[in-house]
Design an enzyme around this catalytic site. Sequence first.
Site, mmCIF file in Angstrom:
data_model
loop_
_atom_site.group_PDB
_atom_site.id
_atom_site.type_symbol
_atom_site.label_atom_id
_atom_site.label_comp_id
_atom_site.label_asym_id
_atom_site.label_seq_id
_atom_site.Cartn_x
_atom_site.Cartn_y
_atom_site.Cartn_z
ATOM 1 N N HIS A 158 0.872 -1.309 -0.057
ATOM 2 C CA HIS A 158 0.174 0.130 -0.085
ATOM 3 C C HIS A 158 0.783 1.072 -0.049
ATOM 4 O O HIS A 158 0.921 1.945 -0.709
ATOM 5 C CB HIS A 158 -0.907 0.051 1.053
ATOM 6 C CG HIS A 158 -1.652 1.214 1.451
ATOM 7 N ND1 HIS A 158 -3.002 1.372 1.071
ATOM 8 C CD2 HIS A 158 -1.213 2.429 2.009
ATOM 9 C CE1 HIS A 158 -3.295 2.608 1.471
ATOM 10 N NE2 HIS A 158 -2.200 3.377 1.760
ATOM 11 N N GLU A 159 1.650 1.362 0.808
ATOM 12 C CA GLU A 159 2.773 2.498 1.010
ATOM 13 C C GLU A 159 3.428 2.461 -0.271
ATOM 14 O O GLU A 159 3.874 3.781 -0.733
ATOM 15 C CB GLU A 159 3.895 2.181 2.147
ATOM 16 C CG GLU A 159 2.762 2.310 3.491
ATOM 17 C CD GLU A 159 2.354 3.594 3.899
ATOM 18 O OE1 GLU A 159 2.568 4.757 3.138
ATOM 19 O OE2 GLU A 159 1.530 3.747 4.888
ATOM 20 N N HIS A 162 1.710 4.809 -3.124
ATOM 21 C CA HIS A 162 1.848 6.136 -3.122
ATOM 22 C C HIS A 162 3.060 6.581 -4.022
ATOM 23 O O HIS A 162 3.242 7.648 -4.548
ATOM 24 C CB HIS A 162 2.155 6.474 -1.586
ATOM 25 C CG HIS A 162 0.863 6.436 -0.723
ATOM 26 N ND1 HIS A 162 -0.393 7.050 -1.249
ATOM 27 C CD2 HIS A 162 0.508 5.668 0.425
ATOM 28 C CE1 HIS A 162 -1.410 6.595 -0.327
ATOM 29 N NE2 HIS A 162 -0.823 6.199 0.801
ATOM 30 N N ASP A 168 -4.771 7.551 -1.219
ATOM 31 C CA ASP A 168 -5.511 6.672 -0.244
ATOM 32 C C ASP A 168 -7.157 6.652 -0.565
ATOM 33 O O ASP A 168 -7.573 7.510 -1.116
ATOM 34 C CB ASP A 168 -5.585 7.161 1.236
ATOM 35 C CG ASP A 168 -4.048 7.183 1.669
ATOM 36 O OD1 ASP A 168 -3.558 5.982 1.719
ATOM 37 O OD2 ASP A 168 -3.463 8.270 2.080
#
Length: 217
Positions: A158-159, A162, A168
């Site tokens: 997920h990170e 970015h 998000d």
Amino acid sequence: MRGVRKFVIASLNFGVAAFVAVTTAANAGTVSQAAGSSGSGTSVAWTESAADNKAFFEAVLKSARERQQGNTLAAVTITYNAGSAPSFKSQISQSASIWNSSVRNVKLQATSGRGDFSYREGTSSQGSYASTDGRGHGYIFIDRNQARQYYPLRIVAHETGHVLGLPDHYSGPCSELMSGGGPGPSCRNTHPNAAESARVDRLWARGFDSAELAAQS
């Protein structure tokens, strides 16, 4: 450090056993969460903003462009150093493989040098997050306490989303990687869905040119 502008972003909405409140400001893209006790007994709360996510993306974009020496139309390779997150070495490698198999216009590549960004680990009341020093480089911080409650590979993937320009979307289902901790600790999905992959490919479709236009919008 005085004189350095630091952005703390993308805490992933992970790291707590109970959600007390989630509020979304539609115009600013801000998500605020008050959280219960973490595994270490520490109260955790985060405030995230779309502007900070964008700042990290722009920092990585700037670093990659400088390294690629103005070759704007070539396929973009983003390099990372995982040396400061040894406990998550496997998850970081798996995350890179997941993203590299999910998108075609940008690739992640490990390096022993500085890299366009790096991974770090430790414990923090902010949980896991991404940060930039505002000087063209950034890092992803993985919180060990948070990784005991939520699936570590999902946190890392997920990170890393970015880094590739994705925002998000905490209200999304578990099938959305960028929903982060919104679906709860039981969610173990580690792959972007088709829409998320397509968005990254559109973003990097013309190398740096396309990505920079998105960063400016």
